[in-house]
Enzyme design. Sequence first.
Site, PDB file in Angstrom:
ATOM      1  N   SER A 416       0.828  -1.206   0.000  1.00 44.99           N
ATOM      2  CA  SER A 416       0.000   0.000   0.000  1.00 44.99           C
ATOM      3  C   SER A 416       0.863   1.257   0.000  1.00 44.99           C
ATOM      4  CB  SER A 416      -0.926  -0.006   1.214  1.00 44.99           C
ATOM      5  OG  SER A 416      -1.755   1.132   1.228  1.00 44.99           O
ATOM      6  N   LEU A 419       2.124   1.889  -3.538  1.00 42.49           N
ATOM      7  CA  LEU A 419       1.064   2.435  -4.383  1.00 42.49           C
ATOM      8  C   LEU A 419       0.760   3.889  -4.016  1.00 42.49           C
ATOM      9  CD1 LEU A 419      -1.411  -0.589  -4.608  1.00 42.49           C
ATOM     10  CD2 LEU A 419       0.260   0.177  -6.295  1.00 42.49           C
ATOM     11  N   HIS A 420       0.814   4.219  -2.723  1.00 45.24           N
ATOM     12  CA  HIS A 420       0.602   5.610  -2.317  1.00 45.24           C
ATOM     13  C   HIS A 420       1.687   6.527  -2.881  1.00 45.24           C
ATOM     14  CE1 HIS A 420      -2.513   4.305   0.491  1.00 45.24           C
ATOM     15  NE2 HIS A 420      -2.758   5.581   0.758  1.00 45.24           N
ATOM     16  N   GLU A 421       2.916   6.053  -2.864  1.00 47.39           N
ATOM     17  CA  GLU A 421       4.005   6.875  -3.397  1.00 47.39           C
ATOM     18  C   GLU A 421       3.855   7.050  -4.908  1.00 47.39           C
ATOM     19  OE1 GLU A 421       7.213   9.340  -3.277  1.00 47.39           O
ATOM     20  OE2 GLU A 421       6.154   8.452  -1.579  1.00 47.39           O
TER      21      GLU A 421
END
Length: 509
Positions: A416, A419-421
Site C-alpha cells: 500500500s 502504491l501511495h508513493e
Amino acid sequence: MGDSNGVTKRSGPTANDDALNHTQQQEKDAAKATEALRKSFRQKYRHVEAIHSQSKPSCLSHDTTESPSFLGFRNLMVIMLVVGNLRLVIENIQKYGVLICIRCHDFRRNDVQLGLFLYFLIPCHFIIAYLIELVAAQQARASRKRIEKRDGTASPTADESLKFQATWQLIWVAHAINITTALAFTTYVVYYHIHHPLIGTLTEMHAIIVWLKTASYAFTNRDLRHAYLHPVQGELDALPLIYQQRPYPTNITIDNLVYFWWAPTLVYQPVYPRNASIRWIFVFKRLGEVVCLSVFIWFASAQYATPVLRNSLDKIASLDYPSILERLLKLSTISLVIWLAGFFALFQSFLNALAEVTRFADRSFYDEWWNSESLGTYWRTWNKPVYQFFRRHVYSPMRSRGWSHRAASATVFLLSAVLHELFVGIPTHNLIGVAFLGMFLQLPLIQLTAPLERMRSPHGRLLGNIIFWVSFTILGQPFAALMYFYAWQAKYGSVSRLVGAGAGTCPAV
C-alpha cells in the site's frame, strides 16, 4: 353447605381481613397527613431545606456513576468551527482578494492528449487478461473431460495436479507481465511527459485501479479453475452460493469482464448482488453532488490552500521550525475540509452513482471511520474497496500459508505504501518517499493504539479517537501536502523567486 360438625363456612372476607384493610387505610391516611404537614412546613421554613442530603461525585469526575452527555459541547464546537472558518474566509478575501481565475490554468495540449490516450489504452490490458483466462478456461475444460472419462474418480491425479501448478505458473507470469507493463508504461509517461499534476493523478489512479482489478481477476479465476477440476473433493460445494449463478468457466466472457471493469469494486466475483432497476433521479443527484463538491474543492484549494503553501516555502527553506509548525496548523484546517469534501464526493456520491448505473447492490464503500478508536480501525473502515482487496488477495492467502499476523500486515502496508508513493509522487514528479513513509509508518502507530481499541473503558476509546484525529489532521495530510508542494516548486521553479514574487501579491497569512 355445612361441614361434618354442622358449622357453616364463610365465603366472603373474614373479620380479620376487614380489620387489616382498615389498619392499612389508616396508615395511608396518616402518611398523607404527615406529607401534607411536611409540605406546609417546607413552604414556611424555606431556609432550612436540606440541600446536601447524600454523597454525589461531580458529573465530570472519573468516579461518577452516570456519564454525562456532551451534546451541548458538540453543538458548541460546530458553531465555533463555522464561525472560525467564516472569519478566515473574510480575512482571506481582505488580504488576497478573489484568487479564482478560470482561465489561469496550466492544462497543456500535450497533457490532455496523452491523458486521453492512456485512458483508452489502459483498459486494453483488461482484454489481454481476458484472452489469457480464455486460454486457461479452454485447457481446464479439456482437462475436465479427460478426468471424467476415467473410471472411479472425477479429480485430477497427482501428475495432473502438478501440471495444473505448472500451467498456473505460466498464466501467473503472463498476467504479471501484462499488468506490470500497463502500470509501468503509464507511470513512465505520467512522470516524464505529463506536466499537470491533476491530469497525471487521474491517469495514474486509473492505471492503479486496473492493475488491482486485473490481479483480482487472475487470482479469483485461478481458485475457481482449481475447484472446477476437483468436484469430488467437495471444493465446488465450498464456493459461495452466489457463484452458482455463473459457475466457472461460463464466467469467462467479455461482458462479464466489462461489467467488472465498471463495477465499483476492486474484488472480482463471477456474480454480484444486483438491483432490479436504475433510479435515474438518484444518479443525477449524486452526480450533482460530485460537480458541486469538485467546484468547492477547486475553490478552496486555489483561494485558501495555495496561499498558505506559498507562504510556507521560505520557512521550509530557512528551516524555521516554529513557523513551519504554524503553517502546518493553519494548513490542517483547510486540508481537512478539502479531504472530507473529496471523501464524500468519491465514496458517497460518485461510487453510489456508478453503483446505481451498474445496478451494483452492495453499497458498503465505507463504515463509520470517524468514530475509529485506533488507526487500525480507520484503515479497515474508511476505504473498504482497497481494504477488501488486500485482505482477500494478500493478507488471507499469507495467513493460510502460515505467515504471522505481523508479517502479513507488514506486507499489506508495504504494498500500500508503494502504491501511495506512485499515486502522489509520480503525478507531482517527486518521488521523495513522504507518502511511502506516511503509509508504512502507520504500523507502529497501529500497534500503539491497538490496546486502546480493546479497552472496555470509554476513556480509552476516546483517547484512541483523539490520537487518530491528531495524527490524521496535523501530522499526516498537511505535512505531506507541504513537502510535495515544496518539492514541486523546487523542481519546476525558483523557490526564492516564487517567494519574492509572492511577497508582493500574497502577503503572509
